[in-house]
Design an enzyme around this catalytic site. Structure first.
Site, PDB file in Angstrom:
ATOM      1  CG  ASN A   1       2.471  56.849  20.091  1.00  0.00           C
ATOM      2  OD1 ASN A   1       1.425  57.359  19.725  1.00  0.00           O
ATOM      3  ND2 ASN A   1       3.569  56.913  19.383  1.00  0.00           N
ATOM      4  CG  ASP A   2      -0.074  52.453  20.107  1.00  0.00           C
ATOM      5  OD1 ASP A   2      -0.074  53.208  19.118  1.00  0.00           O
ATOM      6  OD2 ASP A   2       0.723  51.503  20.232  1.00  0.00           O
ATOM      7  CB  VAL A   3      -2.588  54.016  26.155  1.00  0.00           C
ATOM      8  CG1 VAL A   3      -2.228  52.545  26.032  1.00  0.00           C
ATOM      9  CG2 VAL A   3      -1.411  54.821  26.668  1.00  0.00           C
ATOM     10  CB  THR A   4      -2.440  59.284  24.721  1.00  0.00           C
ATOM     11  OG1 THR A   4      -1.355  59.240  23.778  1.00  0.00           O
ATOM     12  CG2 THR A   4      -1.930  58.901  26.099  1.00  0.00           C
TER      13      THR A   4
ATOM     14  CB  ALA B   1      -0.930  50.102  17.454  1.00  0.00           C
TER      15      ALA B   1
END
Length: 465
Positions: free
Chosen positions: A394-397, A435
């Site tokens: 999720n957060d890393v994309t 996050a």
């Protein structure tokens, strides 16, 4: 009783094996060999330390019993723990290392004559500095690791917990610790020693509480470094060469890894040390979500897109770990390869909950190492990719890392999956990542949301293929 020269030789051998272990663990292809070197080195160090005591009394039997008991508990936990819980397991083990350092420091302070450090009230200054630093860093590691464990486990909120002047409070407590160590060395007043430990326990909590969920991989790495320095400090107190070498290796490697991760995520290394990295204005996270249109599909839609693609990039994340979908993912990739589709894996440095989390999961499913690429190696390939299959990352994309200065992940390099012709995003719901922020990628025109358990969706796609 083993001679001093032979003892030093065996400790040197174990130290060399630890260095070879770190070298081996730097690559997935040599990680098994690295693990073996580390195990052999630790066995040598423990056995030589026991033999060097030379006192086969009742105390020695107690030592063996405790070693067997602790080893059995550790082995049982390691066998039973699922891969999804590995980050909190690591945090828990770090806490035990820190607590052990505190206990050894207390023993050395109360009984310095046993450790050849002098006598109560007349301990060597160098020894006081060593045990004070070991106790302080160990106490910070213990409580900091406990907070990290609670956040990773979901017992405590993963959101940053902040208050006014938190950085200044942490810095003030750090300066107070330095002053207390100075006065302890000057007066050897035992109240100063106990105060150092209490303040260090408090500082460990204050350092980790303000750190947000998306930053936990760096926290784990930093706590790993702290535990190493605590062990090294106590190694000097015990005059144990193996402990000094091991602690220095763990401390320096953890610090280097943390620095590399901070640099790769455009963050301040000193903010990590002082605590509060990831602390943001919570009002920016609590804004009401705007209702946006979302395109959703099913396994048949995903299978059709991938079967007609020439290239597919798999982006694994924590969702894959939770669902234990790595084996199904490998099976799906094998089917795609038989259909002539080129498939590669893209790994973000902080995907999951700890460094290397995704690499370990893929290795467990026997994914070939030459198909797995880090962010810097593969990010440019997304623009020429037909399908990006995002499985819980999720957060890393999240594209807001490049577009929204108010976002807590702003400036963090992300995997440019939005540049792919089609994005298949497997997720249970539209809930935010760790996050705590919404992912703009969900609402892009080229994104098809696949709402399901990651393992079940992947297995359904295999059937459709």
């Amino acid at each position: 009783m083993i001679s001093a020269n032979l003892l030093a030789l065996f400790y040197l051998i174990s130290g060399v094996l630890f260095i070879l272990a770190l070298r081996g663990l730097s690559s997935p292809e040599t990680s098994r060999q690295g693990n073996l070197f580390g195990i052999i080195g630790m066995i040598i160090a423990v056995c030589v330390t026991i033999v060097s005591v030379g006192n086969f009394s009742t105390g020695f039997l107690y030592l063996l019993i405790l070693l067997l008991l602790g080893g059995s508990i550790g082995a049982f936990i390691a066998f039973k723990i699922p891969m999804t819980a590995m980050p909190e397991l690591v945090a828990g083990f770090h806490s035990l290392v820190g607590l052990a350092a505190v206990f050894v420091a207390i023993s050395a302070f109360l009984n310095p004559e046993i450790f050849n450090l002098g006598f109560p009230g007349n301990i060597k200054i160098v020894s006081l500095i060593e045990m004070s630093l070991g106790a302080a860093i160990g106490a910070i590691t213990f409580t900091g690791s406990i907070i990290a464990f609670l956040k990773l486990r979901g017992i405590m909120s993963g959101s940053p917990i902040t208050f006014t002047a938190q950085h200044y409070l942490n810095l003030t407590l750090g300066l107070i610790l330095v002053g207390l160590i100075f006065y302890l060395c000057k007066t050897q007043f035992d109240t100063w020693f106990w105060t150092i430990i209490v303040i260090s326990f408090l500082l460990g909590v204050l350092l980790i509480i303000p750190i947000g969920g998306a930053d936990m991989p760096v926290v784990i790495s930093m706590l790993n470094s702290y535990s190493g320095w605590a062990a090294a400090g106590i190694g000097f107190t015990l005059e144990n060469t193996a402990l000094i070498i091991t602690g220095a290796l763990v401390g320096s490697s953890g610090a280097i890894l943390s620095y590399i991760m901070c640099k790769g995520m455009n963050r301040s290394f000193f903010n990590v040390i002082l605590g509060g990295w990831g602390a943001t204005d919570q009002s920016s996270l609590s804004k009401s979500k705007e209702q946006k249109p979302v395109k959703s599909g099913n396994a048949d839609d995903a299978a059709f897109l991938m079967k007609n693609a020439s290239s597919v990039i798999i982006v694994p994340g924590y969702g894959m770990a939770v669902a234990q979908a790595q084996h199904a993912l490998r099976e799906m990739v094998d089917v795609l390869k038989k259909n002539g589709v080129k498939v590669t894996y893209a790994i973000h440095p902080v995907a999951g909950r700890m460094p290397g989390h995704m690499n370990v999961l893929l290795a467990e499913a026997n994914v070939p190492y030459d198909e797995v690429f880090e962010l810097e190696e593969i990010n440019n390939d997304f623009a020429n990719c037909d399908v990006a299959y995002v499985i819980g990352a999720n957060d890393v994309t999240n594209p807001v890392a490049k577009t929204d200065p108010q976002s807590p992940i702003y400036g963090m390099p992300i995997l440019d999956v939005e540049k792919s012709k089609s994005v298949l995003f497997v997720k249970r719901s539209l809930s935010p990542g760790y996050a705590g922020i919404d992912n703009d990628l969900f609402y892009r025109d080229n994104t098809l949301m696949l709402f399901s358990d990651a393992k079940k969706m992947t297995e359904d796609i295999i059937k459709s293929l």
